[in-house]
Design a protein around this motif. Structure first.
Motif, PDB file in Angstrom:
ATOM      1  N   ASN B 213      -0.668  12.412   8.000  1.00 16.93           N
ATOM      2  CA  ASN B 213      -1.933  11.694   7.307  1.00 16.93           C
ATOM      3  C   ASN B 213      -1.578  12.113   5.865  1.00 16.93           C
ATOM      4  OD1 ASN B 213      -4.273  11.484   9.145  1.00 16.93           O
ATOM      5  ND2 ASN B 213      -3.502  13.296   9.831  1.00 16.93           N
ATOM      6  N   GLN B 214      -2.041  11.129   4.994  1.00 16.65           N
ATOM      7  CA  GLN B 214      -1.844  11.228   3.473  1.00 16.65           C
ATOM      8  C   GLN B 214      -2.981  10.692   2.942  1.00 16.65           C
ATOM      9  OE1 GLN B 214       1.961  11.041   2.641  1.00 16.65           O
ATOM     10  NE2 GLN B 214       1.085  12.036   0.705  1.00 16.65           N
ATOM     11  N   SER B 215      -3.635  11.491   1.873  1.00 15.96           N
ATOM     12  CA  SER B 215      -4.696  10.872   1.232  1.00 15.96           C
ATOM     13  C   SER B 215      -4.113  10.477  -0.040  1.00 15.96           C
ATOM     14  CB  SER B 215      -5.680  11.907   0.735  1.00 15.96           C
ATOM     15  OG  SER B 215      -5.153  12.880   0.187  1.00 15.96           O
ATOM     16  N   SER B 216      -4.701   9.411  -0.643  1.00 14.78           N
ATOM     17  CA  SER B 216      -3.961   8.770  -1.724  1.00 14.78           C
ATOM     18  C   SER B 216      -5.106   7.846  -2.493  1.00 14.78           C
ATOM     19  CB  SER B 216      -2.850   7.837  -1.188  1.00 14.78           C
ATOM     20  OG  SER B 216      -2.281   7.813  -2.533  1.00 14.78           O
ATOM     21  N   PHE B 217      -4.807   7.069  -3.463  1.00 15.93           N
ATOM     22  CA  PHE B 217      -5.631   6.304  -4.197  1.00 15.93           C
ATOM     23  C   PHE B 217      -5.078   5.015  -4.276  1.00 15.93           C
ATOM     24  CE2 PHE B 217      -5.200  10.354  -5.923  1.00 15.93           C
ATOM     25  CZ  PHE B 217      -6.753  10.899  -5.925  1.00 15.93           C
ATOM     26  N   THR B 256      -7.321  -4.303   4.018  1.00 14.24           N
ATOM     27  CA  THR B 256      -8.428  -4.077   2.931  1.00 14.24           C
ATOM     28  C   THR B 256      -8.041  -2.576   2.475  1.00 14.24           C
ATOM     29  OG1 THR B 256     -10.280  -3.283   3.895  1.00 14.24           O
ATOM     30  CG2 THR B 256     -10.027  -5.757   3.841  1.00 14.24           C
ATOM     31  N   ILE B 257      -7.666  -1.815   2.965  1.00 12.15           N
ATOM     32  CA  ILE B 257      -7.523  -0.367   2.694  1.00 12.15           C
ATOM     33  C   ILE B 257      -5.908  -0.247   2.273  1.00 12.15           C
ATOM     34  CG2 ILE B 257      -7.436   2.129   3.215  1.00 12.15           C
ATOM     35  CD1 ILE B 257     -10.235   0.831   2.933  1.00 12.15           C
ATOM     36  N   ALA B 258      -4.939  -0.394   3.125  1.00 11.03           N
ATOM     37  CA  ALA B 258      -3.373  -0.247   2.791  1.00 11.03           C
ATOM     38  C   ALA B 258      -2.814  -1.621   3.388  1.00 11.03           C
ATOM     39  CB  ALA B 258      -2.989   0.872   3.337  1.00 11.03           C
ATOM     40  N   THR B 259      -2.004  -2.032   2.722  1.00 16.27           N
ATOM     41  CA  THR B 259      -1.060  -3.156   3.056  1.00 16.27           C
ATOM     42  C   THR B 259       0.285  -2.602   3.404  1.00 16.27           C
ATOM     43  OG1 THR B 259      -0.406  -3.838   1.038  1.00 16.27           O
ATOM     44  CG2 THR B 259      -2.174  -4.958   2.135  1.00 16.27           C
ATOM     45  N   VAL B 260       1.179  -3.036   4.221  1.00 18.22           N
ATOM     46  CA  VAL B 260       2.469  -2.707   4.533  1.00 18.22           C
ATOM     47  C   VAL B 260       3.500  -4.031   4.717  1.00 18.22           C
ATOM     48  CG1 VAL B 260       2.093  -2.392   6.726  1.00 18.22           C
ATOM     49  CG2 VAL B 260       4.086  -1.243   5.913  1.00 18.22           C
ATOM     50  N   ASP B 261       4.527  -3.697   3.921  1.00 20.52           N
ATOM     51  CA  ASP B 261       5.481  -5.067   3.894  1.00 20.52           C
ATOM     52  C   ASP B 261       6.475  -4.771   4.942  1.00 20.52           C
ATOM     53  OD1 ASP B 261       7.510  -3.313   2.742  1.00 20.52           O
ATOM     54  OD2 ASP B 261       7.387  -4.502   0.930  1.00 20.52           O
ATOM     55  N   GLU B 262       7.419  -5.846   5.058  1.00 19.85           N
ATOM     56  CA  GLU B 262       8.503  -5.768   5.923  1.00 19.85           C
ATOM     57  C   GLU B 262       9.527  -4.653   5.844  1.00 19.85           C
ATOM     58  OE1 GLU B 262      10.922  -9.396   6.199  1.00 19.85           O
ATOM     59  OE2 GLU B 262      11.657  -9.114   4.116  1.00 19.85           O
ATOM     60  N   ASN B 263       9.582  -4.256   4.618  1.00 15.82           N
ATOM     61  CA  ASN B 263      10.489  -3.025   4.233  1.00 15.82           C
ATOM     62  C   ASN B 263       9.506  -1.513   4.578  1.00 15.82           C
ATOM     63  OD1 ASN B 263      12.561  -4.800   3.471  1.00 15.82           O
ATOM     64  ND2 ASN B 263      11.489  -5.118   1.623  1.00 15.82           N
ATOM     65  N   GLY B 264       8.484  -1.681   4.992  1.00 11.92           N
ATOM     66  CA  GLY B 264       7.765  -0.371   5.359  1.00 11.92           C
ATOM     67  C   GLY B 264       7.394   0.307   3.817  1.00 11.92           C
ATOM     68  N   LYS B 265       6.971  -0.719   3.045  1.00  9.74           N
ATOM     69  CA  LYS B 265       6.441  -0.128   1.549  1.00  9.74           C
ATOM     70  C   LYS B 265       4.850  -0.401   1.850  1.00  9.74           C
ATOM     71  CE  LYS B 265       6.183  -0.744  -3.238  1.00  9.74           C
ATOM     72  NZ  LYS B 265       6.443  -1.658  -4.558  1.00  9.74           N
ATOM     73  N   VAL B 266       4.113   0.708   1.590  1.00  8.42           N
ATOM     74  CA  VAL B 266       2.838   0.859   2.175  1.00  8.42           C
ATOM     75  C   VAL B 266       2.134   0.855   0.584  1.00  8.42           C
ATOM     76  CG1 VAL B 266       1.048   1.970   2.640  1.00  8.42           C
ATOM     77  CG2 VAL B 266       3.124   2.177   4.151  1.00  8.42           C
ATOM     78  N   VAL B 267       1.215  -0.002   0.336  1.00  8.72           N
ATOM     79  CA  VAL B 267       0.209  -0.047  -1.053  1.00  8.72           C
ATOM     80  C   VAL B 267      -1.095   0.319  -0.638  1.00  8.72           C
ATOM     81  CG1 VAL B 267      -0.235  -1.516  -2.956  1.00  8.72           C
ATOM     82  CG2 VAL B 267       2.266  -1.554  -1.849  1.00  8.72           C
ATOM     83  N   ILE B 268      -1.806   1.046  -1.353  1.00 13.30           N
ATOM     84  CA  ILE B 268      -3.221   1.157  -1.015  1.00 13.30           C
ATOM     85  C   ILE B 268      -3.760   0.218  -1.941  1.00 13.30           C
ATOM     86  CG2 ILE B 268      -5.072   2.842  -1.471  1.00 13.30           C
ATOM     87  CD1 ILE B 268      -1.630   4.321  -0.723  1.00 13.30           C
ATOM     88  N   VAL B 269      -4.681  -0.615  -1.265  1.00 15.81           N
ATOM     89  CA  VAL B 269      -5.434  -1.734  -2.016  1.00 15.81           C
ATOM     90  C   VAL B 269      -6.801  -1.551  -2.095  1.00 15.81           C
ATOM     91  CG1 VAL B 269      -3.409  -3.298  -1.724  1.00 15.81           C
ATOM     92  CG2 VAL B 269      -5.452  -3.070   0.070  1.00 15.81           C
ATOM     93  N   GLY B 270      -7.411  -0.568  -1.503  1.00 13.94           N
ATOM     94  CA  GLY B 270      -8.885  -0.501  -1.492  1.00 13.94           C
ATOM     95  C   GLY B 270      -9.191   0.944  -0.784  1.00 13.94           C
ATOM     96  N   GLY B 271     -10.623   0.893  -0.979  1.00 12.18           N
ATOM     97  CA  GLY B 271     -11.090   2.147  -0.545  1.00 12.18           C
ATOM     98  C   GLY B 271     -12.287   2.753  -1.353  1.00 12.18           C
ATOM     99  N   PRO B 272     -13.104   3.753  -0.960  1.00 12.45           N
ATOM    100  CA  PRO B 272     -12.567   4.828   0.052  1.00 12.45           C
ATOM    101  C   PRO B 272     -12.661   4.063   1.503  1.00 12.45           C
ATOM    102  CG  PRO B 272     -14.440   5.481  -1.151  1.00 12.45           C
ATOM    103  CD  PRO B 272     -14.173   4.078  -1.662  1.00 12.45           C
TER     104      PRO B 272
END
Lengths: 274, 461
Positions: B213-217, B256-272
């Motif tokens: 689990n990871q909380s983030s922004f 809508t909260i987090a995307t992940v690309d083919e290289n496993g890079k996760v980007v938080i795009v929305g929230g909470p």
């Protein structure tokens, strides 16, 4: 010219048929039609975690003499950790490693169901790993009076976990037993016996025993093919077990994954209707 | 008769041509498939297969590889010979290189790279694999610690997902150093891709098989890690295989909260909100996941107010930073602290995870902080502290000043918000002089204090 063309068309048609048929039906066998009538079966439909039906099966327990005559390492139990129904219509026999010792299970139909001649089959998904030795086999019911190997042994399926693509069918009898049985192997091309269920069977009549994998005949032994007496003219009982280590298979290594499970969908026995 | 036959033949040719043309005429655009690459299983049988090249790794002995016509598997014509150097060989420290093709090959019909190997002595070869093309090496796959001896044995390296290997150029690579300081020779032969059908039970993990689990922004990105794979080999033994990120198909439960690309890079795009990142290979679900708890928009640390002339900035976007050797020294063997630094809207944040202690070094050059009076630091604990966390800071002077330490605490009630510290340098007990300051060290003895963000680390007056 016309004539030549015609002939070549015929030749072409024939050769293409030949190519086509040899591709499609590479392993088709022409076997005699036989009519079988089910006389006994265990479908292992009991509830999850229950032991095998005691009206059909006995447990053989412990380490046996000299590791059941084969220097096997496991101790057989009737613990549901080692033998149980999975609740989905299968029997599971589980070989477990406890430190440097092993437990597993072995069941027989001795005194409860014995069969002379017919078709005996089981659908099994095998375990794997070096030193794992599962078997679906039969022993002559007179073993207590004449002892082994005079009673005869029919190994419908034996397998070494370090060769998960190969099974063996064998006969042990007086003069051809232990390291010198009548035996033959069957290998899958591009497949393994532990990743799916396969049907192991023998068809046994007065003069011969046929060994099948997935209804493919891979060994036929006539009564005069064996170097000693043909002792397959009396009732035999069934056995299912998973051994760990032994003369046939060698020993497990630190790389052998445990636990290892043999999953049996059903065991069915048929008489031939002539 | 002869003439007639020729005429018929011509007609036949014409007919074939017509058929070919009519097929190509009927072909529509959407039937056009991507360029397909040749299916060629052989890599090295008795010689280099078509299009195969060799290049040695940098720092390795460039002449370590040669074709050997004396020693070969099954008395064939030739094998590949590799001469591993002795330690301290001026020609290179190890033997290593890549066999690659200039044009890709379609390996999707195979399930393993296989070859035979033997050596002049028992040895353990560091790395053998394929998928290294001296470029992106997108599908690099290897096994470690391959034991060899003086008899030929077959090595099998599974193709983790053959469907993805439609244009592979990396056919074989190896890397091996001296054994106990001494060089030796090994041979490889009959290198080819095969369809065995006897490799079973593929098991894959991400995040080392844990459900993290990871909380983030919003705006924060992070990398899926802890990738591994195990296959059961044709001899019933499990084999660990090192596989690249590109084999994994990553998925998010809520894009809508987090995307992940083919290289496993996760980007938080929305929230909470919450998004769970999972992965699979060839339809086989990987063990482990990363659940992102997005707290929504990132709240930056308070903007510093000191004048630039009064500041020696170690880490801040508000001031020019001094030269810093590292923000995490990964001090072996007792440090557990990892770094997951991130950037949100141009604001760089240090993020220390799995925290026990960590050091920042700025020794090139050291800093004369004699005229400075305070250390400033903004700290954010992203987890929910259940009790006050002990927080120790140390300043190290590489001159005569020694090490000074200061212990404070982060109140449980202040977790998940920025906490600003302004610590008088005189409070660092034991620091007798600060003319050659070189290190700032954070540590804790509180087990619940597993990580923090840090920003605006500077000395000021």
């Amino acid at each position: 010219m016309n004539k030549i063309t015609k002939i070549s068309i015929v030749v072409f048609a024939l050769s293409s048929m030949f190519v086509f048929s040899s591709c499609e039906r590479d392993d088709e066998q022409n076997l005699d039609e036989r009519n079988w009538q089910l006389v006994w079966s265990d479908e292992f439909d009991e509830s999850k975690g229950s032991l095998p039906d005691s009206t059909n099966w006995n447990f053989e327990l412990g380490n046996g003499d000299n590791g059941w005559g084969n220097a096997e390492l496991q101790s057989y139990t009737n613990d549901t950790a080692n033998i149980r129904m999975d609740g989905n219509g299968h029997l599971q026999i589980v070989a477990i490693k406890n430190g440097t010792s092993y437990t597993s299970a072995r069941i027989t139909t001795k005194g409860k169901f014995e069969q002379k001649l017919g078709r005996i089959e089981a659908s099994i998904k095998l375990p794997y790993g070096p030193g794992i030795w599962p078997a679906f086999w039969m022993l002559g019911s007179n073993i207590d009076s004449v002892s082994w190997p005079a009673c005869g042994e029919i190994d419908i399926m034996e397998y070494r976990g370090q060769q998960p693509d190969i099974v063996h069918g064998s006969l042990h009898g007086p003069g051809y037993s232990g390291g010198n049985p009548v035996t033959k192997s069957y290998g899958l091309t591009q497949g393994r016996f532990d990743t799916d269920f396969h049907l192991f069977a023998v068809e046994w009549d007065e003069e011969k025993i046929d060994f099948f994998v997935d209804d493919y005949l891979f060994q036929r032994v006539y009564s005069d093919d064996v170097s000693g007496d043909w002792v397959y003219n009396q009732p035999f009982y069934l056995l299912l077990n998973v051994a760990v280590g032994g003369n046939f298979v060698g020993f497990p290594t630190s790389d052998t994954p445990f636990p290892q499970t043999m999953t049996v969908d059903y065991v069915r026995v048929y008489n031939e209707i002539r | 008769m002869k003439t007639k036959r020729n005429i018929t033949l011509n007609w036949l040719i014409l007919a074939i041509f017509t058929a070919a043309f009519s097929i190509s005429c009927e072909r529509e655009l959407d039937e056009l498939k991507p360029v397909s690459y040749p299916i060629m299983p052989e890599v090295f049988i008795d010689d280099f297969s078509s299009g195969l090249n060799y290049a040695a790794f940098g720092g390795s002995v460039p002449t370590a590889f040669d074709v050997d016509k004396e020693v070969a598997y099954d008395n064939s014509e030739a094998s590949m010979r590799f001469d591993v150097p002795d330690a301290n060989d001026p020609a290179g420290a190890y033997a290593g290189g890549v066999f690659f093709t200039s044009v890709g090959r379609d390996l999707s019909v195979f399930d393993a790279l296989t070859f035979y190997i033997k050596a002049s002595q028992p040895a353990t070869i560091d790395v053998l694999g394929f998928g290294n093309d001296l470029g992106e090496s997108k599908f690099q796959t290897s096994i470690n610690g391959v034991t060899v001896n003086t008899s030929w044995k077959k090595v099998i390296i599974p193709l983790p997902d053959p469907k993805k290997l439609t244009a592979e150029r990396g056919m074989l690579f190896y890397s091996e150093g001296p054994e106990n300081g001494l060089g030796y020779t090994f041979w490889i032969d009959e290198v080819k891709f095969e369809k065995l059908g006897t490799i079973a039970y593929p098991r894959f993990t991400i995040q080392n098989g844990n459900n993290d689990n990871q909380s983030s922004f919003v705006g924060v990105s992070m990398q899926i890690s802890g990738l591994s794979s195990i296959f059961n080999m044709p001899n019933g033994i499990d084999q660990s295989v090192n596989i690249s990120t590109a084999y994994f198909d990553f998925a998010t439960s809520d894009e809508t909260i987090a995307t992940v690309d083919e290289n496993g890079k996760v980007v938080i795009v929305g929230g909470p909100g919450t998004a769970k990142i999972t992965a699979s290979i060839n339809g086989e679900e990987a063990l482990g996941s990363l659940t992102i708890q997005s707290k929504g928009a990132f709240i930056s640390a308070p903007t510093p107010i000191s004048l630039p002339a009064d500041v020696i900035s170690i880490f801040s976007d508000a001031y020019p930073n001094i030269a810093v050797n590292y923000y995490n020294g990964y001090w072996a063997p007792y440090q557990t602290t990892q770094s997951a630094d991130f950037e949100v809207n141009g604001d760089h944040i240090l993020y220390y995870t799995n925290f026990n202690f960590v050091g920042i070094e700025f020794s090139s050059p050291t800093q004369d902080a004699s005229s400075m009076t305070h250390l400033h630091l903004d700290v954010y604990v992203p987890s929910n502290l259940t009790s006050d966390a002990q927080f120790k800071l140390e300043l190290v002077d590489f001159g005569t000043g020694g090490t000074g330490s200061y212990v404070t605490s982060i109140p449980a009630a202040s977790s998940q918000q920025w906490v600003s510290f302004d610590i008088p340098l005189s409070s660092f007990s034991g620091l007798t002089n600060r003319a050659k300051l070189a290190q700032l060290i954070f540590s804790t003895t509180s087990t619940g204090f597993t990580g923090f963000y840090a920003d605006n680390i500077y000395l000021y007056r």
